[in-house]
Enzyme design. Sequence first.
Site, PDB file in Angstrom:
ATOM      1  N   SER A  58     -27.974  25.143 -14.994  1.00 39.75           N
ATOM      2  CA  SER A  58     -27.563  26.268 -15.805  1.00 39.75           C
ATOM      3  C   SER A  58     -26.116  25.679 -15.681  1.00 39.75           C
ATOM      4  CB  SER A  58     -27.699  27.570 -15.905  1.00 39.75           C
ATOM      5  OG  SER A  58     -28.005  28.607 -17.045  1.00 39.75           O
ATOM      6  N   HIS A  61     -21.204  29.936  -5.522  1.00 37.45           N
ATOM      7  CA  HIS A  61     -20.306  30.354  -4.065  1.00 37.45           C
ATOM      8  C   HIS A  61     -19.288  30.518  -4.443  1.00 37.45           C
ATOM      9  CE1 HIS A  61     -21.990  28.710  -0.510  1.00 37.45           C
ATOM     10  NE2 HIS A  61     -23.627  27.649  -1.870  1.00 37.45           N
ATOM     11  N   ASP A 117     -22.214  22.838  -7.003  1.00 36.90           N
ATOM     12  CA  ASP A 117     -22.264  21.699  -7.447  1.00 36.90           C
ATOM     13  C   ASP A 117     -22.449  21.001  -8.937  1.00 36.90           C
ATOM     14  OD1 ASP A 117     -22.542  21.143  -4.337  1.00 36.90           O
ATOM     15  OD2 ASP A 117     -24.593  20.128  -4.552  1.00 36.90           O
TER      16      ASP A 117
END
Length: 269
Positions: free
Chosen positions: A227, A142, A86
């Site tokens: 980050s 992911h 995200d």
Amino acid sequence: MDRWLLRTMTELTSRKFVSRLTGRFAKSSFSRRLIPRFVAMYGIAVEEAEKKLEEYGSLNEFFTRRLKPGSRPVDGNAEALVSPVDARVTACGSVSKGMLLEVKGQTYTLDELLNGSPRTSLYENGRFWVLYLSPKDYHRIHAPCDGTIAESEHIPGRVYPVNEFGLTSMRRVLSRNERLVTYIRHDAGEIAVVKVGALNVSSIQYVSPKPKTLDRGQELAYFEFGSTVVLLAESGICDAREDLKPGDNVKMGERLGTLAGNRKGKAEP
């Protein structure tokens, strides 16, 4: 505050030991008291979290939370290259002769970003996406595609902030910060997932056990605090989404582009 002074203070606080101290506190049971305040401050969607707030033992455990099953549907196209996180898109586009052009007004080279890896030549005219995770975001990383992990590399470095101030006011933070790079071999070619550490990111961790083969959307790693991920696609293997532009927000599993079919006789790095 004067920008020169702010840059100087940022330089002084960008040492790893500062992030380690922050991380030690965030992992302590005392830090759990800050979770409700943190949620309110950043407007975090707690209804997506796997557990109730009171079940998290520390602020770090909440930061690295998993989501409820089905919260992030992964694009069903077998050839989709999807966002691994995200994030807000900081920059995206074509790599030209080994240069990542105009990331917040600064130009980066693949060679410095990948620390002189012999695999650099694969990406010289490929595609890139710079994906910034803010404190409110889901922090697990992911797999952007199906494939096998060809190589992993840890690159030591500093921990400058990777927010708007860090990218515009500090010198070349994406290639000076600590990085963890995962090279994934897909049937079409190679994808690099460059996970960039940042101020107050105490570590970047692979999931355990670390996978050798990946399914698109499979959990790979996680940040402890916010980050940036730089995603790279090998030259000539990806048709990027034309509607995606800097400033857009993406969710994990959302399509960034489409990978080409299997390329026969592709040279090994």
